[in-house]
Structure formats: C-alpha cells, structure tokens
Write a protein that holds these residues in place. Structure first.
Motif, mmCIF file in Angstrom:
data_model
loop_
_atom_site.group_PDB
_atom_site.id
_atom_site.type_symbol
_atom_site.label_atom_id
_atom_site.label_comp_id
_atom_site.label_asym_id
_atom_site.label_seq_id
_atom_site.Cartn_x
_atom_site.Cartn_y
_atom_site.Cartn_z
ATOM 1 N N MET A 153 0.855 -1.183 0.000
ATOM 2 C CA MET A 153 0.000 0.000 0.000
ATOM 3 C C MET A 153 0.897 1.241 0.000
ATOM 4 N N LYS A 154 0.446 2.277 -0.693
ATOM 5 C CA LYS A 154 1.214 3.520 -0.629
ATOM 6 C C LYS A 154 0.565 4.427 0.422
ATOM 7 N N ILE A 155 1.326 4.683 1.459
ATOM 8 C CA ILE A 155 0.800 5.479 2.572
ATOM 9 C C ILE A 155 1.429 6.868 2.525
ATOM 10 N N ILE A 156 0.584 7.877 2.523
ATOM 11 C CA ILE A 156 1.114 9.235 2.553
ATOM 12 C C ILE A 156 0.811 9.844 3.924
ATOM 13 N N ILE A 157 1.868 10.201 4.626
ATOM 14 C CA ILE A 157 1.709 10.859 5.934
ATOM 15 C C ILE A 157 1.607 12.358 5.657
ATOM 16 N N ILE A 158 0.458 12.936 5.984
ATOM 17 C CA ILE A 158 0.251 14.362 5.704
ATOM 18 C C ILE A 158 0.511 15.165 6.976
ATOM 19 N N ILE A 159 1.424 16.121 6.868
ATOM 20 C CA ILE A 159 1.804 16.910 8.048
ATOM 21 C C ILE A 159 1.616 18.397 7.754
ATOM 22 N N PRO A 160 0.573 19.004 8.299
ATOM 23 C CA PRO A 160 0.399 20.440 8.098
ATOM 24 C C PRO A 160 1.344 21.229 9.016
ATOM 25 N N THR A 161 1.837 22.321 8.517
ATOM 26 C CA THR A 161 2.719 23.135 9.368
ATOM 27 C C THR A 161 2.397 24.612 9.225
ATOM 28 N N TYR A 162 2.515 25.288 10.328
ATOM 29 C CA TYR A 162 2.521 26.748 10.297
ATOM 30 C C TYR A 162 3.518 27.208 11.359
ATOM 31 N N ASN A 163 4.563 27.839 10.899
ATOM 32 C CA ASN A 163 5.646 28.268 11.800
ATOM 33 C C ASN A 163 6.144 27.138 12.693
ATOM 34 N N GLU A 164 6.567 26.068 12.061
ATOM 35 C CA GLU A 164 7.051 24.902 12.818
ATOM 36 C C GLU A 164 8.520 24.623 12.493
ATOM 37 N N GLU A 218 14.690 7.890 10.065
ATOM 38 C CA GLU A 218 15.142 6.687 10.784
ATOM 39 C C GLU A 218 14.039 5.636 10.858
ATOM 40 N N ILE A 219 12.792 6.105 11.003
ATOM 41 C CA ILE A 219 11.676 5.180 11.241
ATOM 42 C C ILE A 219 11.115 4.566 9.950
ATOM 43 N N LEU A 220 10.905 5.384 8.949
ATOM 44 C CA LEU A 220 10.170 4.918 7.764
ATOM 45 C C LEU A 220 10.799 3.709 7.051
ATOM 46 N N PRO A 221 12.118 3.677 6.871
ATOM 47 C CA PRO A 221 12.674 2.514 6.155
ATOM 48 C C PRO A 221 12.450 1.189 6.872
ATOM 49 N N GLY A 222 12.178 1.260 8.176
ATOM 50 C CA GLY A 222 11.974 0.026 8.953
ATOM 51 C C GLY A 222 10.551 -0.504 8.874
ATOM 52 N N ILE A 223 9.652 0.208 8.181
ATOM 53 C CA ILE A 223 8.250 -0.239 8.130
ATOM 54 C C ILE A 223 8.111 -1.299 7.034
ATOM 55 N N PRO A 224 7.677 -2.508 7.426
ATOM 56 C CA PRO A 224 7.602 -3.581 6.423
ATOM 57 C C PRO A 224 6.349 -3.510 5.544
ATOM 58 N N ASP A 225 6.375 -4.138 4.442
ATOM 59 C CA ASP A 225 5.223 -4.419 3.559
ATOM 60 C C ASP A 225 4.692 -3.250 2.726
ATOM 61 N N HIS A 226 4.937 -2.011 3.160
ATOM 62 C CA HIS A 226 4.300 -0.891 2.477
ATOM 63 C C HIS A 226 5.300 0.197 2.075
ATOM 64 N N ILE A 227 4.811 1.102 1.210
ATOM 65 C CA ILE A 227 5.634 2.239 0.806
ATOM 66 C C ILE A 227 5.119 3.446 1.589
ATOM 67 N N VAL A 228 5.993 4.091 2.327
ATOM 68 C CA VAL A 228 5.539 5.213 3.147
ATOM 69 C C VAL A 228 6.264 6.492 2.729
ATOM 70 N N GLU A 229 5.471 7.516 2.382
ATOM 71 C CA GLU A 229 6.057 8.807 2.018
ATOM 72 C C GLU A 229 5.396 9.913 2.837
ATOM 73 N N VAL A 230 6.003 11.094 2.786
ATOM 74 C CA VAL A 230 5.542 12.197 3.640
ATOM 75 C C VAL A 230 5.198 13.415 2.784
ATOM 76 N N LEU A 231 4.062 14.032 3.107
ATOM 77 C CA LEU A 231 3.682 15.269 2.410
ATOM 78 C C LEU A 231 3.465 16.374 3.442
ATOM 79 N N TYR A 232 4.340 17.356 3.423
ATOM 80 C CA TYR A 232 4.139 18.527 4.285
ATOM 81 C C TYR A 232 3.221 19.513 3.565
ATOM 82 N N VAL A 233 2.274 20.085 4.315
ATOM 83 C CA VAL A 233 1.419 21.135 3.750
ATOM 84 C C VAL A 233 1.664 22.383 4.583
#
Ligand SMILES: Nc1nc2c(ncn2[C@@H]2O[C@H](COP(=O)(O)OP(=O)(O)OP(=O)(O)O)[C@@H](O)[C@H]2O)c(=O)[nH]1
Ligand SMILES: [Mg+2]
Length: 380
Positions: A5-16, A29-44
């Motif tokens: 599964m392709k999982i997109i972690i959505i992280i909103p930011t304002y002055n962070e 460090e964490i994401l490569p260790g997650i088995p079975d799925h593709i995990v990516e990050v989207l900052y908004v």
C-alpha cells in the motif's frame, strides 16, 4: 494479507521550523523500517513566515520520499488537510492517508503501530488517547485536560458514536479506495480543527472497519500552539450540521413531528365535536379523533418518514392493522405505567406528571422501534 500500500503521511505546518528539522530526521530513521508498504511524507505548509517551507525544500534534496505543498496563505488546519489529501490522492497515488502533527505530540515511533493494522484489514485506524494504554499529556493544565475530556465525551454523545473512544484526536490513518476517494472536500464542514469530526463521521457512515490504537499524546515542547479559542463551539456546529444531514436523525425528527400532528388532529376533533358543538360525547369524540389521528399518522409516516420503505398495494391493509395494534399496545403501556404511578405518587401531582411523561417517552421509543423493525422494516 494487504501489502504494498502507498501510505502518505500528511503533516500540516505553520511556523514549525523549530520542530521540522528534527521531525524529518526522525522519520528518516523510522520509515525505512516499516515492512510491507511504501511510506512517504507530504508537508502542507501554510506559507509560514519563519521559513518552514524553505527548510523542507532543502531536505528534499536528501530524501526522495519527502513532498511539499505550500499554500498561498494559512487557511486553517481543515483546509490544509483538504488540500494535502487531494494532492496525495491525485498526484501521489495514495492508498492510505495519515493525519499527523509536526510538533511531536503524535510520537513518530507509533506510526508503524498504526500502519501494522492495515494488514488486519482495517479501513480506519485511530490513534486513541482514551483507551487503556493511551493518555493526554500529564503536563497539561487542569482546564485543558477538562476541556479535552469533556469535549470528547460531548462529541461522542452527540455524534452517537459510543463505539469510538477518541473522536477528537488528530492521529489517524484512512483507506482511500471506497472511502476517502468519495469524500467531497468542497463540502468539508470546517476549515479549522473541527474538520476531523466530519472526516471521522464520514468514514463511520461509509462503514469503515475501525481500529483504535492507544498512544500517549505528548506535550508540545517547542513552537507555538495554533489552536483557536472557540473550538468547542465550532465542533458543536459541525456536529449539528452533520446530524441534520443524517438520514437516521432526520427520520426520528419526522416521526416526532408526525406524532405531534396526530395529537393536534385528535385534540381538534375533540374540541370541535364535543366541547363546542356538542355533537358527540367526550368519550366517543376521543375514540373517533384517536382513530383519525392513527389514520393520519400511518399515512404521513408512510409517505414521508419512511418514504424509502413505502408500503403499497394490498399489503397496506395488513400493515395498517398492525399499526393500529401498535397504538393499542402504546395505550396499554401508558395505562400500566400510570397505574404504577398512582400507587407510587399517592396523590402527588408532581410524581404523577413524572410518570405521565415517562410513559410518553417509553411509548415514543417502543413505537419507533416497532415502526422500524416490524412495520416498515428499515435496514439500518
Ligand atoms: N498549514 C497549516 N497548518 C496548521 C494550521 N493550523 C495548525 N497547523 C499545524 O497543524 C498541527 C496541529 O496544530 P497545533 O497548534 O499543534 O494544535 P494542537 O496540537 O491541538 O495544539 P497544541 O497542543 O497546543 O500543540 C501543527 O503541526 C501545526 O503547525 C493552519 O492553519 N495551516
Ligand atoms: Mg500540537
């Protein structure tokens, strides 16, 4: 088992800016260790003046899984998620969308625990602060703790979701196919924090298989809170709007209105034929008026309240007799409750009124159940 599964972690930011560097390094460090799925990050990013977006852009050179969407201006948390979720589905082919805060209040090391539940077939995985193993920050003031706990209980009650223990949290994972891909973001009921109530309600109504995973909601240690003061009011507004669109609630409201019109018909008939015109004795006027109310109630409920399950043809006679029988049962219940009331009240008008209204509520509930289960046989 569900994999790839392709999982997109959505992280909103304002002055962070203060949190973002450390967060991306932690995720790396964490994401490569997650088995079975593709995990990516989207900052908004809400076009933060502190340069959060520039920092993310510079880190994009190192991490290919890091995406960034910059809003023209800050428009509220709900709007940031709406934009991020659409982008993740349309441009990044997301199969699952994760809601995640940038300020370490949602522990990054818990991300794999939520994702692991996908493999067990869950459509909606909720990071929960209010089940054993979960908690809100100990360091919070009494006022903030109280508002969080009470706000969550109030929301659960009004949403009628006793099965979900944390309805106001913001650490979640939702399936796209069959769920989030059908959500109309132009109709999102709140631009700010209360958006999450709408998404949660939508997922549950869609029949999502829900799993709550406990987590310790941390105290914000750096950066500033963006939470708005009147969030409680905004949450109640969203819940009210949702319930007004909820077919189950609307059906119950229609049922009560129809019952009210029946009462008006019976009373009007009684007043006109018995009190004013002396055409009928009070007892006869009550019984005829009562039957008129039953006929009217049955017709209105059939044409309006339960119109998706409308009874037609010859079956209508049998169902109408059933409906009459239900009314007699209701009378029987009222009689029995009032009989008990007479013994208990021993002449006290206050106590007898309590029994009168108690019986009325009991009748309302039993009638409604019988209409749904036996007469119109609704499916929900
Ligand atoms: N893009 C965008 N991000 C926002 C907006 N409001 C809040 N955020 C981000 O959304 C996340 C949640 O906001 P917080 O201020 O931490 O809200 P909170 O966690 O309920 O409050 P604290 O416990 O005080 O941190 C953070 O990552 C914020 O930077 C907004 O209007 N636009
Ligand atoms: Mg926060």
């Amino acid at each position: 088992m569900i994999i790839n599964m392709k999982i997109i972690i959505i992280i909103p930011t304002y002055n962070e800016r203060e949190n973002t560097d450390r967060m991306i390094e932690t995720l790396a460090e964490i994401l490569p260790g997650i088995p079975d799925h593709i995990v990516e990050v989207l900052y908004v990013d809400g076009n933060s003046p502190d340069g959060t977006a520039e920092l993310i852009r510079s880190l994009q050179k190192t991490y290919s899984w890091l995406h960034l969407l910059v809003e023209n201006k800050k428009e509220g948390l709900g709007m940031a998620y709406a934009k991020g979720m659409r982008y993740a589905m349309e441009k990044l082919d997301a199969d699952y969308l994760m809601e995640f805060d940038s300020d370490f209040q949602h522990p990054p090391q818990d991300i794999p625990r939520l994702i692991a539940e996908i493999n067990h077939g869950y459509d909606y995985i909720i990071g929960s602060r209010y089940i054993p193993g979960g908690s809100i920050p100990v360091a919070w003031s009494f006022k903030r703790k109280f508002l969080s706990v009470v706000g969550n209980i109030v929301a659960r009650v009004f949403l009628i979701l006793p099965q979900i223990h944390d309805v106001t949290g913001g650490f979640k994972l939702a399936r796209v196919k069959g769920f989030m891909d059908g959500f109309d973001f132009s109709k999102l009921l709140s631009k700010s924090f209360a958006y999450k109530i709408h998404l949660l309600f939508y997922m549950v109504q869609k029949g999502a298989k829900v799993k709550e995973v406990p987590f310790l909601f941390a105290h914000r240690t750096s950066g500033e809170s963006k939470i708005i003061k009147n969030e409680m009011q905004e949450t109640l507004r969203v819940i009210f709007r949702l319930q007004m669109q909820n077919p189950k609630i609307m059906r119950f409201i229609k049922f009560v209105i129809v019952g009210g019109t029946g009462l008006v018909i019976q009373t009007a008939f009684f007043e006109v034929t018995s009190v004013f015109m002396h055409l009928l004795t009070p007892s006869i006027a009550t019984v005829i008026g009562g039957e008129m109310a039953i006929i009217s109630n049955f017709s209105l409920n059939n044409l309006w309240t339960f119109r998706e399950y409308r009874i037609a043809g010859s079956k209508i006679i049998f169902k109408f007799l059933q409906f009459n029988l239900t009314s007699f049962i209701a009378l029987g219940i009222q009689y029995t409750v009032l009989k008990i009331g007479e013994d208990v009240a021993q002449g006290s008008p206050f106590v007898i009124q309590f029994f009168f209204f108690g019986a009325l509520i009991l009748v309302l509930i039993t009638n409604y159940i019988i209409y749904n289960k036996i007469i119109w046989k609704t499916k929900d």
